[in-house]
Design a protein around this motif. Structure first.
Motif, PDB file in Angstrom:
ATOM      1  N   VAL A  53      26.299 -28.920   7.727  1.00  0.00           N
ATOM      2  CA  VAL A  53      26.010 -29.427   6.388  1.00  0.00           C
ATOM      3  C   VAL A  53      26.105 -30.951   6.476  1.00  0.00           C
ATOM      4  N   SER A  54      25.101 -31.647   5.977  1.00  0.00           N
ATOM      5  CA  SER A  54      25.098 -33.107   6.079  1.00  0.00           C
ATOM      6  C   SER A  54      26.277 -33.711   5.320  1.00  0.00           C
ATOM      7  N   ASN A  55      26.831 -34.773   5.881  1.00  0.00           N
ATOM      8  CA  ASN A  55      27.875 -35.543   5.175  1.00  0.00           C
ATOM      9  C   ASN A  55      27.323 -36.165   3.894  1.00  0.00           C
ATOM     10  N   LYS A  56      25.991 -36.288   3.846  1.00  0.00           N
ATOM     11  CA  LYS A  56      25.363 -36.890   2.659  1.00  0.00           C
ATOM     12  C   LYS A  56      24.774 -35.841   1.715  1.00  0.00           C
ATOM     13  N   ALA A  57      25.057 -34.562   1.979  1.00  0.00           N
ATOM     14  CA  ALA A  57      24.533 -33.500   1.111  1.00  0.00           C
ATOM     15  C   ALA A  57      24.974 -33.744  -0.327  1.00  0.00           C
ATOM     16  N   ILE A  58      24.046 -33.518  -1.256  1.00  0.00           N
ATOM     17  CA  ILE A  58      24.307 -33.768  -2.679  1.00  0.00           C
ATOM     18  C   ILE A  58      24.547 -32.416  -3.353  1.00  0.00           C
ATOM     19  N   PHE A  59      25.807 -32.140  -3.679  1.00  0.00           N
ATOM     20  CA  PHE A  59      26.146 -30.868  -4.323  1.00  0.00           C
ATOM     21  C   PHE A  59      25.993 -31.038  -5.836  1.00  0.00           C
ATOM     22  N   LYS A  60      24.767 -31.278  -6.252  1.00  0.00           N
ATOM     23  CA  LYS A  60      24.544 -31.566  -7.661  1.00  0.00           C
ATOM     24  C   LYS A  60      23.148 -31.102  -8.049  1.00  0.00           C
ATOM     25  N   PRO A  61      23.057 -30.106  -8.941  1.00  0.00           N
ATOM     26  CA  PRO A  61      21.734 -29.667  -9.396  1.00  0.00           C
ATOM     27  C   PRO A  61      20.972 -30.844  -9.998  1.00  0.00           C
ATOM     28  N   SER A  81       1.540 -25.567  -7.146  1.00  0.00           N
ATOM     29  CA  SER A  81       2.412 -26.285  -8.087  1.00  0.00           C
ATOM     30  C   SER A  81       3.903 -26.047  -7.831  1.00  0.00           C
ATOM     31  N   LEU A  82       4.237 -25.063  -7.016  1.00  0.00           N
ATOM     32  CA  LEU A  82       5.656 -24.786  -6.757  1.00  0.00           C
ATOM     33  C   LEU A  82       6.279 -25.871  -5.903  1.00  0.00           C
ATOM     34  N   GLU A  83       7.580 -26.105  -6.125  1.00  0.00           N
ATOM     35  CA  GLU A  83       8.250 -27.132  -5.323  1.00  0.00           C
ATOM     36  C   GLU A  83       8.403 -26.666  -3.874  1.00  0.00           C
ATOM     37  N   GLN A  84       8.607 -27.622  -2.991  1.00  0.00           N
ATOM     38  CA  GLN A  84       8.784 -27.335  -1.564  1.00  0.00           C
ATOM     39  C   GLN A  84       9.858 -26.271  -1.374  1.00  0.00           C
ATOM     40  N   HIS A  85       9.557 -25.251  -0.583  1.00  0.00           N
ATOM     41  CA  HIS A  85      10.489 -24.156  -0.263  1.00  0.00           C
ATOM     42  C   HIS A  85      10.901 -23.333  -1.483  1.00  0.00           C
ATOM     43  N   GLY A  86      10.109 -23.410  -2.562  1.00  0.00           N
ATOM     44  CA  GLY A  86      10.395 -22.559  -3.711  1.00  0.00           C
ATOM     45  C   GLY A  86      11.608 -23.020  -4.498  1.00  0.00           C
ATOM     46  N   PHE A  87      12.084 -22.130  -5.399  1.00  0.00           N
ATOM     47  CA  PHE A  87      13.143 -22.544  -6.326  1.00  0.00           C
ATOM     48  C   PHE A  87      14.447 -21.779  -6.169  1.00  0.00           C
ATOM     49  N   ALA A  88      14.505 -20.750  -5.340  1.00  0.00           N
ATOM     50  CA  ALA A  88      15.739 -19.946  -5.240  1.00  0.00           C
ATOM     51  C   ALA A  88      16.930 -20.791  -4.795  1.00  0.00           C
ATOM     52  N   ARG A  89      16.665 -21.833  -3.995  1.00  0.00           N
ATOM     53  CA  ARG A  89      17.767 -22.628  -3.440  1.00  0.00           C
ATOM     54  C   ARG A  89      18.324 -23.660  -4.424  1.00  0.00           C
ATOM     55  N   ASN A  90      17.684 -23.817  -5.595  1.00  0.00           N
ATOM     56  CA  ASN A  90      18.311 -24.694  -6.588  1.00  0.00           C
ATOM     57  C   ASN A  90      18.375 -24.039  -7.968  1.00  0.00           C
ATOM     58  N   ARG A  91      18.668 -22.745  -7.946  1.00  0.00           N
ATOM     59  CA  ARG A  91      18.974 -22.011  -9.173  1.00  0.00           C
ATOM     60  C   ARG A  91      20.410 -21.488  -9.077  1.00  0.00           C
ATOM     61  N   PHE A  92      20.997 -21.231 -10.222  1.00  0.00           N
ATOM     62  CA  PHE A  92      22.329 -20.622 -10.231  1.00  0.00           C
ATOM     63  C   PHE A  92      22.182 -19.103 -10.155  1.00  0.00           C
ATOM     64  N   ALA A 255      14.624 -41.280   6.882  1.00  0.00           N
ATOM     65  CA  ALA A 255      13.848 -41.268   5.637  1.00  0.00           C
ATOM     66  C   ALA A 255      14.432 -40.319   4.588  1.00  0.00           C
ATOM     67  N   MET A 256      15.410 -39.489   4.978  1.00  0.00           N
ATOM     68  CA  MET A 256      15.988 -38.530   4.035  1.00  0.00           C
ATOM     69  C   MET A 256      17.271 -39.096   3.434  1.00  0.00           C
ATOM     70  N   ALA A 257      17.311 -39.203   2.119  1.00  0.00           N
ATOM     71  CA  ALA A 257      18.473 -39.805   1.453  1.00  0.00           C
ATOM     72  C   ALA A 257      19.730 -38.956   1.611  1.00  0.00           C
ATOM     73  N   ASP A 258      19.552 -37.631   1.752  1.00  0.00           N
ATOM     74  CA  ASP A 258      20.720 -36.741   1.814  1.00  0.00           C
ATOM     75  C   ASP A 258      21.004 -36.276   3.242  1.00  0.00           C
ATOM     76  N   PHE A 259      20.694 -37.162   4.220  1.00  0.00           N
ATOM     77  CA  PHE A 259      20.851 -36.802   5.630  1.00  0.00           C
ATOM     78  C   PHE A 259      21.235 -38.059   6.394  1.00  0.00           C
ATOM     79  N   GLY A 260      22.300 -38.005   7.184  1.00  0.00           N
ATOM     80  CA  GLY A 260      22.749 -39.185   7.939  1.00  0.00           C
ATOM     81  C   GLY A 260      21.763 -39.561   9.037  1.00  0.00           C
ATOM     82  N   ASP A 261      21.677 -40.847   9.331  1.00  0.00           N
ATOM     83  CA  ASP A 261      20.680 -41.344  10.299  1.00  0.00           C
ATOM     84  C   ASP A 261      20.782 -40.672  11.667  1.00  0.00           C
ATOM     85  N   ASP A 262      22.020 -40.391  12.119  1.00  0.00           N
ATOM     86  CA  ASP A 262      22.208 -39.815  13.459  1.00  0.00           C
ATOM     87  C   ASP A 262      22.546 -38.329  13.433  1.00  0.00           C
ATOM     88  N   GLU A 263      22.514 -37.728  12.249  1.00  0.00           N
ATOM     89  CA  GLU A 263      22.967 -36.333  12.163  1.00  0.00           C
ATOM     90  C   GLU A 263      22.013 -35.355  12.841  1.00  0.00           C
TER      91      GLU A 263
END
Length: 314
Positions: A53-61, A81-92, A255-263
């Motif tokens: 799990v990235s140190n920069k992971a954002i645990f925030k819907p 029109s669906l978001e990348q990888h669908g929506f199951a991973r950001n639903r409660f 280029a990913m805000a939620d991923f460390g440069d060397d991770e």
């Protein structure tokens, strides 16, 4: 289920999000966030973390959690029109207290049943009624099993189609020391080359640059060998014919805000998936897809032994 053998605990995780912690008597554990129905930790009986799990992971819907095992549904990648990888991973998801029987023996195993149903908002972007049941099980030897059951509950007679992946991020010591066995000589679609189809030439897959491939008609068992840690992950799958292999390497990582440069050096995604041929369900039909992960000493490689024997012999 005897209480001294296994435990299942609902508690608060990062940013107050609900999570379920599964513990097995020998000391292995797993954590599942209700946000995303996402496994974010899987530790062996020495307490070593096996997932990245990235140190920069954002645990925030509504941001998806970067790492662990995100669930890609109702699509892998991005189409329409669906978001990348669908929506199951950001639903409660909710805890399913009354699941229909699973055809698995669950004695001496810590498990949790989750369910996802569409909201009115979801129906606007993907106009289908479904029930997605997920069981996450921690086996007595520390194996981690995810079983998904997706049922078409449309009342209008309409079928629906979806693609799917368990987007598993494995924790590795050094990506340049890792090899993947079980996918050699297979055809793959290269996402870095506009999904052109190629045939894998090497006798094992190793990593020296960015990789984003969908291997087709893959075997039910894939091995990920971490030379430095002397550890092999064994991925077994059922109902999921494809396998995605991904590492973003340095440029994409930056280029990913939620991923460390060397991770990127310490992770590898190998994903049990159904991508090339979408799954179609008529009303009332159910699909089942399962992934089982185990970590064994790395004398094991995919063609050799049953990993259970390796465990018993070690």
């Amino acid at each position: 289920m005897s209480s001294e053998r296994v435990s299942v605990e609902l508690c608060k995780g990062i940013n107050g999000l609900d999570k379920v912690v599964l513990r097995e008597v020998r000391g292995s554990s797993a954590e599942v966030y209700l946000y995303g129905g996402q496994v974010t930790s899987w530790k062996n009986d020495h307490g070593e973390e096996l997932l990245f799990v990235s140190n920069k992971a954002i645990f925030k819907p509504p941001k998806a959690i970067r790492g662990g095992i995100p669930i890609c549904f109702p699509q892998f990648a991005s189409h329409g029109s669906l978001e990348q990888h669908g929506f199951a991973r950001n639903r409660f998801w909710t805890i399913d207290n009354d699941p229909p029987p699973f055809p698995t023996n669950s004695s001496n195993k810590a498990f949790v049943d989750l369910i996802l149903r569409p909201s009115e908002e979801d129906m606007k972007i993907w106009p289908h009624s479904y029930e997605f049941r997920l069981r996450v099980t921690l086996g007595s030897g520390g194996d981690l099993m995810l079983t998904s059951r997706i049922r078409n509950t449309n009342t209008d007679g309409k079928s629906f189609s979806f693609t799917f992946a368990y987007h598993t991020y494995f924790s590795v010591s050094d990506i340049s020391e890792v090899r993947v066995e079980g996918l050699e000589t297979l055809d793959y679609l290269d996402n870095l080359k506009e999904k052109q189809r190629f045939t894998e030439q090497g006798d094992a897959i190793t990593f020296e640059f960015e990789v984003d491939k969908i291997y087709l008609s893959t075997p039910t068992k894939i091995a990920i060998l971490d030379h430095e840690k002397k550890r092999t992950f064994v991925l077994r799958k059922d109902g999921l014919p494809d396998a995605v292999v991904w590492n973003p390497w340095d440029r994409k990582a930056k280029a990913m805000a939620d991923f460390g440069d060397d991770e990127y050096k310490h992770m590898l995604c190998v994903e049990a998936a159904a991508v090339e041929k979408p799954i179609t369900l008529k009303p009332g039909e159910e699909w089942r897809g399962r992934q089982e992960l185990s970590a064994v000493p790395s004398s094991y490689c995919s063609g050799q032994l049953d990993p259970q024997r390796v465990l018993l012999g070690s």
